[in-house]
Write a protein that holds these residues in place. Structure first.
Motif: not given
Length: 327
Positions: A300-327
């Protein structure tokens, strides 16, 4: 003349009294959360400073020779500075033009007012260029800086302003105001306020059908990843309109609710999803949830910076997927 939002009246009255008594500082930093109407408050205060015949309650009259051009955006003693486009920085050349305009003789004889919104859009060079004007203002000059992110301003600049914080209204006041807005008729006003941390104007924006639909699609995608897994990259490809700050905020509220359920709390923000959250929270690892929460706070502290939106979203979704029990 646009009416002030009711939660701004007390702050305006105190500032207007400062104008009446001649004790308003030469530079004022108006802060507070986004979507509270700070810009409208700043413009009303600027109008009051320049008004020739203020009313007994401190409001500008709206009819004098100074108020009339102010209300149509043509007052020669008001200079405003903002980014050329939303999200773009305010550069040093704009500050030089701004300060030069403030040094001109007042056309109406009351003084000069400068307004900067959002002040945190100034880059480092621009903020430094403003310092001299704040240190040695011309006689009769009043500068208003408006920002929801004062920490982004250099400390040298902040220290030369008097800071006023616009508070978030109480829940009863916010609910009463929303109840009078036709755009949110039939909506769950309490849920809308909870989703935006009690800010009425943000709740009004949140009530837009497409915004609510985007939130629902995003949270349902996250819940599906947590329950059954899936293809995080495919989910990312379907989220093309919601902003990254919104997606991170909604994700943080979801994880917070899961942690609340695990602690035994029944106070959920996403209460429309309570039936899905409660059984899911019981099987998720608490330490992994806290780790994801920490990641979201940092994100949340980084979202106003000019970062790659797609890469950040993919990383976040992968973290949710792993939290659900997938490696």
């Amino acid at each position: 003349m646009h009416a002030l939002y009711p939660w701004l009246n007390e702050t305006f009255s105190r500032l207007a009294e400062g104008v009446r008594q001649g004790r308003l500082p030469h530079a004022l930093l108006l802060t507070g959360p986004e979507a509270l109407g700070k810009g409208r408050l700043a413009r009303r205060l600027a109008q009051r400073v320049l008004c020739h015949q203020p009313l007994e309650d401190g409001q500008p009259c709206g009819q004098c020779a100074s108020c009339r051009p102010f209300l149509v955006g043509a007052h020669p003693d008001l200079t405003e500075m903002m980014p050329e486009e939303p999200g773009k920085p305010i550069r040093v050349d704009a500050v030089r033009d701004f300060t030069a305009a403030l040094q001109l003789t007042s056309q109406f004889g009351v003084g000069k007012v400068g307004l900067i919104e959002p002040a945190d859009a100034m880059n480092v060079a621009a903020a430094n260029a403003l310092l001299k004007t704040l240190e040695e203002p011309s006689a009769g000059t009043f500068i208003l800086l408006v920002t929801a992110h004062p920490a982004r301003l250099p400390i040298t600049l902040r220290s030369r302003c008097q800071r006023w914080t616009v508070p978030t209204p109480g829940r009863d006041e916010a609910m009463a105001w929303l109840a009078r807005q036709p755009r949110v008729a039939g909506e769950d006003h309490g849920l809308l306020l909870d989703l935006v941390e009690g800010r009425p104007l943000a709740a009004l924006e949140m009530a837009a059908p497409e915004q609510l639909a985007q939130r629902t699609r995003w949270l349902e995608s996250l819940l599906h990843l947590l329950r059954a897994g899936g293809n995080p990259l495919a989910v990312a490809a379907t989220i093309d309109k919601a902003t990254l700050p919104d997606l991170v905020h909604w994700s943080t509220l979801l994880v917070t609710d899961l942690l609340r359920v695990q602690s035994g709390s029944t106070m959920l923000v996403n209460r429309d999803l309570a039936d899905a959250l409660r059984p899911l929270a019981r099987r998720l690892d608490a330490r992994a949830l806290f780790s994801l929460y920490d990641h979201l706070i940092e994100l949340s502290r980084l979202v106003t910076h000019p970062l790659n939106r797609d890469l950040l979203l993919e990383d976040l979704l992968l973290r949710f997927d792993r939290l659900g029990g997938r490696p």
